[in-house]
Write a protein that holds these residues in place. Structure first.
Motif, PDB file in Angstrom:
ATOM      1  N   VAL A  17       0.855  -1.186   0.000  1.00  0.00           N
ATOM      2  CA  VAL A  17       0.000   0.000   0.000  1.00  0.00           C
ATOM      3  C   VAL A  17       0.892   1.237   0.000  1.00  0.00           C
ATOM      4  N   TYR A  18       0.536   2.213  -0.830  1.00  0.00           N
ATOM      5  CA  TYR A  18       1.291   3.466  -0.892  1.00  0.00           C
ATOM      6  C   TYR A  18       0.674   4.458   0.088  1.00  0.00           C
ATOM      7  N   THR A  19       1.135   4.400   1.334  1.00  0.00           N
ATOM      8  CA  THR A  19       0.596   5.285   2.367  1.00  0.00           C
ATOM      9  C   THR A  19       1.190   6.681   2.233  1.00  0.00           C
ATOM     10  N   THR A  20       0.546   7.623   2.878  1.00  0.00           N
ATOM     11  CA  THR A  20       1.058   8.992   2.900  1.00  0.00           C
ATOM     12  C   THR A  20       2.447   9.029   3.528  1.00  0.00           C
ATOM     13  N   ASP A  21       2.640   8.277   4.612  1.00  0.00           N
ATOM     14  CA  ASP A  21       3.958   8.231   5.265  1.00  0.00           C
ATOM     15  C   ASP A  21       5.023   7.659   4.341  1.00  0.00           C
ATOM     16  N   TYR A  22       4.697   6.566   3.658  1.00  0.00           N
ATOM     17  CA  TYR A  22       5.654   5.949   2.727  1.00  0.00           C
ATOM     18  C   TYR A  22       6.060   6.956   1.653  1.00  0.00           C
ATOM     19  N   LEU A  23       5.077   7.616   1.041  1.00  0.00           N
ATOM     20  CA  LEU A  23       5.370   8.564  -0.026  1.00  0.00           C
ATOM     21  C   LEU A  23       6.153   9.768   0.490  1.00  0.00           C
ATOM     22  N   SER A  24       5.801  10.265   1.660  1.00  0.00           N
ATOM     23  CA  SER A  24       6.534  11.396   2.245  1.00  0.00           C
ATOM     24  C   SER A  24       7.990  11.040   2.516  1.00  0.00           C
ATOM     25  N   GLU A  25       8.214   9.851   3.030  1.00  0.00           N
ATOM     26  CA  GLU A  25       9.590   9.400   3.303  1.00  0.00           C
ATOM     27  C   GLU A  25      10.382   9.243   2.014  1.00  0.00           C
ATOM     28  N   ARG A  26       9.768   8.720   0.971  1.00  0.00           N
ATOM     29  CA  ARG A  26      10.472   8.535  -0.301  1.00  0.00           C
ATOM     30  C   ARG A  26      10.769   9.891  -0.948  1.00  0.00           C
ATOM     31  N   ILE A  27       9.821  10.824  -0.864  1.00  0.00           N
ATOM     32  CA  ILE A  27      10.058  12.168  -1.418  1.00  0.00           C
ATOM     33  C   ILE A  27      11.193  12.838  -0.663  1.00  0.00           C
ATOM     34  N   GLN A  28      11.264  12.652   0.645  1.00  0.00           N
ATOM     35  CA  GLN A  28      12.368  13.204   1.436  1.00  0.00           C
ATOM     36  C   GLN A  28      13.696  12.595   0.982  1.00  0.00           C
ATOM     37  N   GLU A  29      13.726  11.301   0.709  1.00  0.00           N
ATOM     38  CA  GLU A  29      14.945  10.660   0.207  1.00  0.00           C
ATOM     39  C   GLU A  29      15.348  11.235  -1.152  1.00  0.00           C
ATOM     40  N   ILE A  30      14.373  11.497  -2.001  1.00  0.00           N
ATOM     41  CA  ILE A  30      14.646  12.127  -3.298  1.00  0.00           C
ATOM     42  C   ILE A  30      15.243  13.514  -3.076  1.00  0.00           C
ATOM     43  N   ALA A  31      14.666  14.273  -2.160  1.00  0.00           N
ATOM     44  CA  ALA A  31      15.155  15.628  -1.884  1.00  0.00           C
ATOM     45  C   ALA A  31      16.586  15.619  -1.343  1.00  0.00           C
ATOM     46  N   GLU A  32      16.914  14.635  -0.524  1.00  0.00           N
ATOM     47  CA  GLU A  32      18.225  14.586   0.130  1.00  0.00           C
ATOM     48  C   GLU A  32      19.323  13.958  -0.726  1.00  0.00           C
ATOM     49  N   PHE A  33      18.946  13.244  -1.778  1.00  0.00           N
ATOM     50  CA  PHE A  33      19.919  12.497  -2.561  1.00  0.00           C
ATOM     51  C   PHE A  33      21.100  13.329  -3.073  1.00  0.00           C
ATOM     52  N   PRO A  34      20.884  14.493  -3.692  1.00  0.00           N
ATOM     53  CA  PRO A  34      22.047  15.224  -4.219  1.00  0.00           C
ATOM     54  C   PRO A  34      23.090  15.575  -3.160  1.00  0.00           C
ATOM     55  N   ALA A  35      22.668  15.956  -1.975  1.00  0.00           N
ATOM     56  CA  ALA A  35      23.624  16.298  -0.910  1.00  0.00           C
ATOM     57  C   ALA A  35      24.398  15.060  -0.463  1.00  0.00           C
ATOM     58  N   LEU A  36      23.712  13.931  -0.358  1.00  0.00           N
ATOM     59  CA  LEU A  36      24.386  12.691   0.037  1.00  0.00           C
ATOM     60  C   LEU A  36      25.399  12.269  -1.028  1.00  0.00           C
ATOM     61  N   LEU A  37      25.010  12.373  -2.282  1.00  0.00           N
ATOM     62  CA  LEU A  37      25.906  12.013  -3.380  1.00  0.00           C
ATOM     63  C   LEU A  37      27.127  12.924  -3.394  1.00  0.00           C
ATOM     64  N   LYS A  38      26.904  14.209  -3.289  1.00  0.00           N
ATOM     65  CA  LYS A  38      28.010  15.180  -3.305  1.00  0.00           C
ATOM     66  C   LYS A  38      28.993  14.902  -2.172  1.00  0.00           C
ATOM     67  N   LYS A  39      28.465  14.597  -1.001  1.00  0.00           N
ATOM     68  CA  LYS A  39      29.316  14.295   0.153  1.00  0.00           C
ATOM     69  C   LYS A  39      30.226  13.107  -0.135  1.00  0.00           C
ATOM     70  N   GLU A  40      29.717  12.105  -0.835  1.00  0.00           N
ATOM     71  CA  GLU A  40      30.492  10.889  -1.101  1.00  0.00           C
ATOM     72  C   GLU A  40      31.512  11.042  -2.225  1.00  0.00           C
ATOM     73  N   VAL A  41      31.283  11.962  -3.151  1.00  0.00           N
ATOM     74  CA  VAL A  41      32.170  12.051  -4.315  1.00  0.00           C
ATOM     75  C   VAL A  41      33.030  13.303  -4.361  1.00  0.00           C
ATOM     76  N   ALA A  42      32.737  14.290  -3.537  1.00  0.00           N
ATOM     77  CA  ALA A  42      33.398  15.599  -3.642  1.00  0.00           C
ATOM     78  C   ALA A  42      34.919  15.531  -3.501  1.00  0.00           C
ATOM     79  N   GLN A  43      35.430  14.641  -2.682  1.00  0.00           N
ATOM     80  CA  GLN A  43      36.870  14.599  -2.435  1.00  0.00           C
ATOM     81  C   GLN A  43      37.595  13.549  -3.283  1.00  0.00           C
ATOM     82  N   LEU A  44      36.880  12.881  -4.180  1.00  0.00           N
ATOM     83  CA  LEU A  44      37.520  11.849  -4.992  1.00  0.00           C
ATOM     84  C   LEU A  44      38.307  12.472  -6.141  1.00  0.00           C
ATOM     85  N   ASN A  45      39.467  11.895  -6.437  1.00  0.00           N
ATOM     86  CA  ASN A  45      40.277  12.375  -7.556  1.00  0.00           C
ATOM     87  C   ASN A  45      39.824  11.678  -8.843  1.00  0.00           C
ATOM     88  N   ASP A  46      40.404  12.092  -9.964  1.00  0.00           N
ATOM     89  CA  ASP A  46      39.987  11.529 -11.253  1.00  0.00           C
ATOM     90  C   ASP A  46      40.199  10.024 -11.333  1.00  0.00           C
TER      91      ASP A  46
END
Length: 176
Positions: A17-46
């Motif tokens: 079931v696609y509950t309001t809580d489930y959808l809200s949590e997934r949308i929050q994960e979508i919103a946070e993804f770029p910051a999490l990705l940047k944190k993991e790759v920002a210091q990597l060399n070529d």
């Protein structure tokens, strides 16, 4: 072991079931993804960015660019579903896109900036949807099936975390 490298957080499992809580949590994960990705790759060399996350897999650089390719398509597909009656979306060959020069050689900083803006817009749009909007759908020609927007929210939240785990697991294995 290959399956764990390929799907470090497991394959996507849709909820019963696609509950309001489930959808809200997934949308929050979508919103946070770029910051999490940047944190993991920002210091990597070529050299690190050009390391595949598994044998025969994409490099970290390609994974970052693929997320922008895929999530841009997601945004457009949702807009089509919201403005047309169950449209058939355009399929794209992600493997071919992933092998293109921009995905293989381009610096990641512009793509990280693109993802930041794209995910802000995507989360903003998704948070504005009504219950009836969430039921709207599109037809994916590869699967010859219709997908509702509420289903896509979970899929793309998983997709971002799936690729983020490719990067974090590689970093752990390499001791970066």
């Amino acid at each position: 072991m290959e399956d764990k490298l390929r799907y470090p957080i497991g394959k996507f499992t849709a909820p019963q079931v696609y509950t309001t809580d489930y959808l809200s949590e997934r949308i929050q994960e979508i919103a946070e993804f770029p910051a999490l990705l940047k944190k993991e790759v920002a210091q990597l060399n070529d050299e690190q960015l050009d390391t595949p996350y598994r044998e025969g897999g994409w490099s970290i650089r390609q994974v970052v660019h693929h997320c922008a390719d895929s999530h841009t398509n997601c945004f457009i597909r949702i807009k089509w579903a919201l403005t047309e009656d169950n449209p058939t979306i355009k399929f794209y060959y992600e493997d071919r896109w992933g092998g293109m020069d921009d995905n293989v050689k381009m610096p990641i900083e512009p793509t990280l900036a693109l993802l930041e803006g794209l995910h802000f817009r995507l989360a903003y749009l998704l948070n504005s949807l009504s219950d009836s909007d969430l039921e709207k759908s599109f037809i994916h020609p590869e699967h010859n099936a219709s997908f509702q927007i509420k289903e896509i929210i979970g899929t793309y939240a998983w997709h971002g975390l799936h690729h983020l785990a490719h990067i974090t697991e590689l970093k752990k294995r390499k001791g970066w």
